[in-house]
Design a protein around this motif. Structure first.
Motif, PDB file in Angstrom:
ATOM      1  N   GLY A   1      -7.264   0.063  -7.349  1.00 61.43           N
ATOM      2  CA  GLY A   1      -7.083   1.615  -7.722  1.00 61.43           C
ATOM      3  C   GLY A   1      -7.968   2.380  -6.713  1.00 61.43           C
ATOM      4  O   GLY A   1      -8.583   1.886  -5.931  1.00 61.43           O
ATOM      5  N   GLY A   2      -7.661   3.986  -6.659  1.00 56.24           N
ATOM      6  CA  GLY A   2      -8.086   4.634  -5.772  1.00 56.24           C
ATOM      7  C   GLY A   2      -7.871   4.319  -4.640  1.00 56.24           C
ATOM      8  O   GLY A   2      -6.681   4.212  -4.198  1.00 56.24           O
ATOM      9  N   MET A   3      -8.697   5.081  -3.269  1.00 54.67           N
ATOM     10  CA  MET A   3      -8.271   4.564  -2.016  1.00 54.67           C
ATOM     11  C   MET A   3      -8.310   2.947  -1.773  1.00 54.67           C
ATOM     12  O   MET A   3      -9.330   2.466  -2.017  1.00 54.67           O
ATOM     13  CB  MET A   3      -9.212   5.358  -1.149  1.00 54.67           C
ATOM     14  CG  MET A   3      -9.187   7.034  -1.376  1.00 54.67           C
ATOM     15  SD  MET A   3      -7.575   7.614  -0.664  1.00 54.67           S
ATOM     16  CE  MET A   3      -7.873   7.260   0.996  1.00 54.67           C
ATOM     17  N   LEU A   4      -7.228   2.608  -1.161  1.00 53.30           N
ATOM     18  CA  LEU A   4      -7.231   1.264  -0.625  1.00 53.30           C
ATOM     19  C   LEU A   4      -7.445   1.149   0.676  1.00 53.30           C
ATOM     20  O   LEU A   4      -7.286   1.754   1.592  1.00 53.30           O
ATOM     21  CB  LEU A   4      -5.735   0.656  -1.045  1.00 53.30           C
ATOM     22  CG  LEU A   4      -5.621   0.735  -2.507  1.00 53.30           C
ATOM     23  CD1 LEU A   4      -4.078   0.244  -2.783  1.00 53.30           C
ATOM     24  CD2 LEU A   4      -6.349   0.032  -3.429  1.00 53.30           C
ATOM     25  N   PRO A   5      -7.993  -0.198   1.078  1.00 49.62           N
ATOM     26  CA  PRO A   5      -8.013  -0.453   2.500  1.00 49.62           C
ATOM     27  C   PRO A   5      -6.716  -0.382   3.267  1.00 49.62           C
ATOM     28  O   PRO A   5      -5.836  -0.690   2.648  1.00 49.62           O
ATOM     29  CB  PRO A   5      -8.503  -2.136   2.729  1.00 49.62           C
ATOM     30  CG  PRO A   5      -9.152  -2.206   1.324  1.00 49.62           C
ATOM     31  CD  PRO A   5      -8.529  -1.377   0.211  1.00 49.62           C
ATOM     32  N   GLN A   6      -6.884   0.291   4.622  1.00 53.95           N
ATOM     33  CA  GLN A   6      -5.437   0.699   5.163  1.00 53.95           C
ATOM     34  C   GLN A   6      -5.034  -0.584   6.001  1.00 53.95           C
ATOM     35  O   GLN A   6      -5.119  -0.583   7.165  1.00 53.95           O
ATOM     36  CB  GLN A   6      -5.943   1.899   6.085  1.00 53.95           C
ATOM     37  CG  GLN A   6      -5.957   3.114   5.172  1.00 53.95           C
ATOM     38  CD  GLN A   6      -6.274   4.286   6.214  1.00 53.95           C
ATOM     39  OE1 GLN A   6      -5.427   4.287   7.287  1.00 53.95           O
ATOM     40  NE2 GLN A   6      -6.820   5.396   5.766  1.00 53.95           N
ATOM     41  N   LEU A   7      -4.755  -1.618   5.191  1.00 46.79           N
ATOM     42  CA  LEU A   7      -4.135  -2.815   5.931  1.00 46.79           C
ATOM     43  C   LEU A   7      -2.814  -2.290   6.463  1.00 46.79           C
ATOM     44  O   LEU A   7      -1.949  -1.625   5.655  1.00 46.79           O
ATOM     45  CB  LEU A   7      -4.045  -3.796   4.961  1.00 46.79           C
ATOM     46  CG  LEU A   7      -3.852  -5.342   5.423  1.00 46.79           C
ATOM     47  CD1 LEU A   7      -4.846  -5.764   6.289  1.00 46.79           C
ATOM     48  CD2 LEU A   7      -3.586  -6.420   4.152  1.00 46.79           C
ATOM     49  N   GLN A   8      -2.485  -2.921   7.568  1.00 44.18           N
ATOM     50  CA  GLN A   8      -1.147  -2.358   8.120  1.00 44.18           C
ATOM     51  C   GLN A   8      -0.114  -3.442   8.057  1.00 44.18           C
ATOM     52  O   GLN A   8       1.179  -2.904   8.447  1.00 44.18           O
ATOM     53  CB  GLN A   8      -1.662  -2.050   9.609  1.00 44.18           C
ATOM     54  CG  GLN A   8      -2.429  -0.681   9.751  1.00 44.18           C
ATOM     55  CD  GLN A   8      -2.666  -0.519  11.118  1.00 44.18           C
ATOM     56  OE1 GLN A   8      -3.366  -1.371  11.817  1.00 44.18           O
ATOM     57  NE2 GLN A   8      -2.596   0.986  11.576  1.00 44.18           N
ATOM     58  N   SER A   9      -0.405  -4.639   7.588  1.00 45.95           N
ATOM     59  CA  SER A   9       0.702  -5.681   7.755  1.00 45.95           C
ATOM     60  C   SER A   9       0.446  -6.794   7.124  1.00 45.95           C
ATOM     61  O   SER A   9      -0.750  -7.000   6.957  1.00 45.95           O
ATOM     62  CB  SER A   9       1.012  -6.162   9.407  1.00 45.95           C
ATOM     63  OG  SER A   9       0.101  -6.904   9.868  1.00 45.95           O
ATOM     64  N   ALA A  10       1.433  -7.500   6.686  1.00 48.20           N
ATOM     65  CA  ALA A  10       1.342  -8.958   6.179  1.00 48.20           C
ATOM     66  C   ALA A  10       2.373  -9.892   6.577  1.00 48.20           C
ATOM     67  O   ALA A  10       3.694  -9.323   6.595  1.00 48.20           O
ATOM     68  CB  ALA A  10       1.284  -8.915   4.553  1.00 48.20           C
TER      69      ALA A  10
END
Length: 345
Positions: free
Chosen positions: A252-261
């Protein structure tokens, strides 16, 4: 000043934006107030570089001072390359008692036993992380300060974040880390990204996690106004359930800005209309990549809005659950009728 030091300054100046130059040089503390003011930021980058080279020559600064400047800039701006996560395994009884001075001494000692020519610089950041800069050499060449490896390690945690590491250097760094942290082994955690803070927060669970609840409550901003109150009541519960399940899966809230999977598929091909592919003994191989400026937020929005089905498939919820963004998908059993796969550990 020799040519290699001049090249290092040129490389640094090419990376530091002009708007950040005065602040970065001020933190460095190697220039006098007069010298700092003489750096006219309205000049071209080339002119500023030549000016800094002249000042460094005047101050008789050496490579150890120049690498300090690089570390200051990289620590303040860590999103400069691809970061990879490693996890230390099987801690010894005294692993939790390793403190900063001991770690520094042990790491430098072990890495220098393994590599004849190597330069190591360490700096403790304000968030308690230990930053390590390694310039590698070998038996025949001096350390290459133009292509350093950066390592970030939070003491008393099993996580290590590394950028710019070659296959040849990997076992050397791994052995030095294992010995200096009092562990038995280290493994690839299969988590990487360009934003160090994102993969760190994901791996160390430094974001708002949401746990299952029997009575989820809808968030008002996620529920548009409905003219008919009966329709609104009918839609509210499914919307709340979708939102709850999406937040349970991704946070919830602000999430880690992961850019790919990335998902690497090694499965049997299943399509009865295509017997040529289905009857092949070799697994069907392909790679599926999801990319976004903030992948976890995108997936959460897809699930909460109903674009993606809920409950969220383990193929996607495993990203935050396991702290990984690289998976190999294989069959659970032999033959084309085997059940569908789960991410491998």
């Amino acid at each position: 000043m020799d040519t290699s030091n001049k090249r290092l300054i040129q490389r640094l100046m090419s990376r530091i934006p002009i708007k950040m130059l005065r602040t970065t040089l001020g933190k460095w503390g190697r220039l006098t107030e007069v010298q700092l003011k003489s750096m006219n930021l309205t000049q071209s980058k080339w002119a500023l570089t030549e000016k800094l080279i002249a000042i460094c020559e005047e101050n008789e600064l050496e490579v150890k001072h120049l690498t300090e400047l690089e570390m200051i800039y990289i620590i303040d701006n860590p999103n400069q390359g691809m970061w990879h996560t490693f996890q230390l395994m099987d801690p010894e009884d005294d692993a939790q008692s390793v403190e900063l001075t001991q770690f520094k001494e042990q790491f430098k000692s072990h890495i220098r036993e393994l590599v004849r020519q190597v330069s190591v610089k360490m700096k403790k950041h304000t968030d308690e992380a230990v930053w390590i800069r390694i310039a590698w050499g070998d038996a025949f060449s001096r350390p290459n300060h133009l292509k350093p490896t950066y390592v970030v390690h939070h003491l008393q945690t099993p996580y290590v974040f590394v950028t710019s590491l070659t296959a040849k250097q990997k076992p050397l760094l791994s052995q030095a880390l294992v010995l200096s942290t009092r562990h038995q082994a280290i493994k690839d955690a299969n988590l990487s990204g360009r934003k160090l803070t994102a993969i760190r927060d994901l791996m160390m669970r430094q974001y708002q996690q949401v746990f299952p609840t029997k009575y989820p409550s809808p968030l008002t901003e996620h529920n548009p106004t409905v003219s008919n109150p009966h329709i609104g009541r009918e839609q509210a519960e499914p919307a709340a359930n979708r939102l709850q399940m999406a937040c349970e899966a991704f946070g919830g809230g602000m999430l880690p800005q992961l850019q790919s999977a990335v998902y690497k598929l090694e499965t049997k091909f299943r399509d009865q209309t295509n017997k040529t592919m289905t009857e092949r003994e070799e697994p069907f191989k392909c790679v599926v990549k999801f990319a976004s400026t903030n992948l976890l937020e995108s997936l959460r929005n897809c699930a909460s809005s109903g674009i993606a089905s809920t409950p969220v498939t383990p193929l996607l919820s495993s990203i935050p659950l396991k702290g990984r963004n690289y998976f190999v998908i294989t069959d659970n059993g032999p033959g084309p009728s085997s059940k569908t796969d789960q991410p491998q550990n």
